[in-house]
Design a protein around this motif. Structure first.
Motif, short mmCIF file in Angstrom:
data_model
loop_
_atom_site.label_atom_id
_atom_site.label_comp_id
_atom_site.label_asym_id
_atom_site.label_seq_id
_atom_site.Cartn_x
_atom_site.Cartn_y
_atom_site.Cartn_z
N UNK A 360 0.78 -1.12 -0.04
CA UNK A 360 0.05 -0.08 -0.06
C UNK A 360 0.85 1.42 0.19
N UNK A 361 1.92 1.22 -0.56
CA UNK A 361 2.95 2.63 -0.54
C UNK A 361 3.55 2.54 -1.82
N UNK A 362 4.07 3.58 -2.38
CA UNK A 362 5.07 3.84 -3.31
C UNK A 362 6.26 4.32 -2.73
N UNK A 363 6.25 4.66 -1.53
CA UNK A 363 7.33 5.15 -0.83
C UNK A 363 8.56 4.06 -0.51
N UNK A 364 8.95 3.53 -1.79
CA UNK A 364 9.76 2.52 -1.68
C UNK A 364 10.84 2.51 -2.93
N UNK A 365 12.07 1.75 -2.63
CA UNK A 365 12.92 1.53 -3.94
C UNK A 365 12.41 0.27 -4.71
#
Lengths: 424, 424
Positions: A360-365
């Motif tokens: 549930x997030x796009x805050x990743x590499x």
């Protein structure tokens, strides 16, 4: 600080009662020894003793998970599992990560009253936040430096891991940078080897990074693996920064959490933290520790990026566990410490959907080695396929459907979707 | 250095063939990724690839030791165990302990083709000896500083581990020093806590060490636990040395092997290395590593003294395993690196006999906490009982027999011999 406490939760297995196991743990890790000694007074115990906060029984089993367990007289053959919460006075060790480790994860694993012990949670008082400033960049700083917003930072790993000449490395970096990748990292196997010293790598890589930036207007972030002895860390870091580099990478377990924290005292660029060796501390279900705990130590010590494996990876870890890890990293710690989880291993465009759906997030590499480099139409198409995979994911459209109108994704599915049932 | 190799032996368990497992290991830890990539040429593989030296089959089992294992199609239900020897070109990482760890003990533990992986042996080329000078004191230096020859260095641990005031600590040290103990150490739980800062401890302890030395003519060795963040290590070390201290102690796993090696670059006194947390890396039989491997890393990094548990200890470890550890430390490494094994935990006069019988050496430290402090006639009798225990051991006389004419030993047996069947 005098009345603050550290709380640790252990998953325990024991042939004794859980209450007895809790007492052994609390005694071993604070004021006790195997026999009563003069000086262990009631007031000393009250001030410095570990306290048993709660004991929650779980299932029983007939076989001990770990060897060397002593059983009580008249043992009923059962090994009891449970969650034991113990609190330690901060006074005993202060806000020191190295000494915290000896206190909450020291001799306990060897106690013969336990046939299993796993550190599953750790609550730390504010004093740790004051002592350890944590990541200087994290999610926000990494987005600022890469210029990537609204989707994961898409990256790749230099492959083959070892053996490339400076010329080969340079042309690979150039190709990847022109292909539009946001981030490139060295492999954890490749730091400062005799055949490719870091100073030569930095020179070869940065020349290509700058050339590509002149052409594209975007500067790729390159994580140079600076892992080495403590004195080398600083030299290596400075080498990277002086050459205009914008990221350094370390193998956490090779330099220790203490080494990571040391690097974070003077680092001027994001620290990309690789957890290789972590399996040793976590794969046995009733031993070691949960990533929930480990990530807290790493974030306090200054990991801007932290590896968490990937969904559908080549590793043993379940997807559920990977998702928990991503979520743990995204959970604020002392209201901050915004470390970016690094989803890696066996990744390609087709793993974007499930990753977003679950985490549930796009805050990743999102890193793909072969998944980008081995795309049938080349690395540029590999990068494009990753972006398309994430577009589909965020729109909640199935990759196969999105692929009908998005060629790079379609070709990726054709190439990688068939590999041992990898997800698309 | 260009053609030297590092050889690692792994105990492996796999649902695949052992040969397949060996290929996966060698590929993962050198040139491979999950899919073939451009650049992984035959010549690169030949120069940089890990080589499978040998594969030796052991028993089979029906249940996997570790979770998350993938099985091949048509799996016969068997998990094969075996010893796999792999050699890595030193060229890939150079004589660097941190990078060695990533190479031989990195991602391997997480591979889903393996249901068990344990690093059981490691042979290192001479280049490591050139890069890591190892212990500056070891057995010889410790004997020289303590003046103890022909028997183990007999020591004790400050107990209670935590909570003593400076006055209490001082008087305990004075009592122990006057009692004739050779060595005293802080507990691993007690380094530089807010209630007893190291600088105060050093002052209080050294005053008593000097006073006792004036009276007895012998200067006790005191290992100050200087465990802390990397920058603290140096400050703490200097604090001890400037006060005339003659030993520092660290928790290896809290500062990392890299931290230990860093300390060894400038240390001027023996480094007493505690392995708390080691259980996490070794207690699961098909995971982690053997002490044989760990002790090599610690010795290269500069451990003058290295904890090995004790026979008949309160820990899970078998006596056989403890004996192997003592022997491993006494085995010359590159012809030297004479680290002194530290036998500790649940020790008292009655464990001397079995220790000498099994390990065959007096080149060790024998530490007793409660076993000295809780002797019914006080610490001086506790120390005397330890010496008598070793006299009996070296003469190959049973402790009970020797005790007939040696009162301190007799009283120790009366007090501790009955405790849960502890050896006499």
């Amino acid at each position: 600080m005098l009345d603050e406490r550290v709380t640790a939760v252990y998953l325990v297995e024991t042939p004794y009662t859980l209450e007895r196991a809790a007492e052994v743990i609390a005694g071993e890790q604070s004021t006790g020894t195997f026999t009563a000694v003069p000086g262990e007074t009631a007031s000393l115990k009250e001030r410095h003793g570990a306290a048993i906060v709660s004991v929650e029984a779980l299932e029983e089993t007939d076989t001990p998970s770990l060897p060397g367990t002593k059983v009580p007289r008249g043992h009923d053959g059962k090994y009891r599992r449970g969650l034991i919460k113990v609190s330690y006075p901060l006074l005993n060790f202060g806000p020191s990560l190295p000494n915290l480790m000896s206190a909450v994860a020291g001799n306990l694993f060897e106690l013969q009253e336990l046939s299993g012990l796993r550190l599953v949670d750790l609550e730390l008082p504010e004093a740790f936040a004051a002592a350890y400033p944590g990541p200087k960049f994290g999610v926000e700083g990494t987005r600022r430096l890469t210029g990537v917003y609204g989707r994961p930072v898409i990256g790749t790993i230099v492959k083959p891991s070892v053996g490339l000449s400076m010329e080969q490395l340079g042309s690979l970096v150039r190709e990847m940078a022109l292909a539009g990748v946001d981030f490139i990292k060295d492999d954890e196997l490749n730091a400062n080897p005799p055949y490719a010293p870091l100073k030569d790598k930095v020179k070869a890589v940065m020349a290509e990074v700058e050339r590509a930036a002149d052409e594209t207007g975007r500067r790729v972030m390159y994580a140079f693996n600076i892992t080495g002895d403590i004195d080398e860390l600083r030299r290596n870091h400075d080498l990277v920064v002086e050459a205009g580099g914008n990221c350094v990478m370390v193998s956490i377990n090779s330099i220790g959490v203490a080494g990571l924290s040391w690097l974070n005292r003077y680092s001027q660029v994001p620290i990309h933290a690789h957890r290789n060796g972590w399996g040793m501390m976590t794969r046995s279900p009733l031993l070691g520790m949960e990533f929930t705990v480990y990530q807290k130590l790493c974030r306090l010590a200054g990991a801007d990026h932290l590896h968490v494996n990937g969904l559908g990876s080549k590793f043993y870890e379940s997807d559920e566990s990977v998702v928990r890890s991503i979520r743990a990293c995204r959970q604020p710690l002392f209201g901050g410490y915004g470390t970016m989880p690094v989803v890696s291993s066996g990744q390609w465009a087709g793993t974007a959907g499930i990753t977003y759906e679950q985490a549930g997030t796009t805050d990743l590499m999102h890193l793909a080695g072969g998944g980008i480099l081995a795309h049938p139409d080349g690395p540029a198409a590999g990068v494009e396929s990753m972006k398309q995979g994430w577009e589909a994911a965020v729109k909640a459209v199935a990759a196969e459907e999105y692929a009908v109108t998005h060629g790079a994704l379609r070709r990726a599915i054709e190439r990688f979707g068939a590999v041992e049932g990898r997800r698309a």
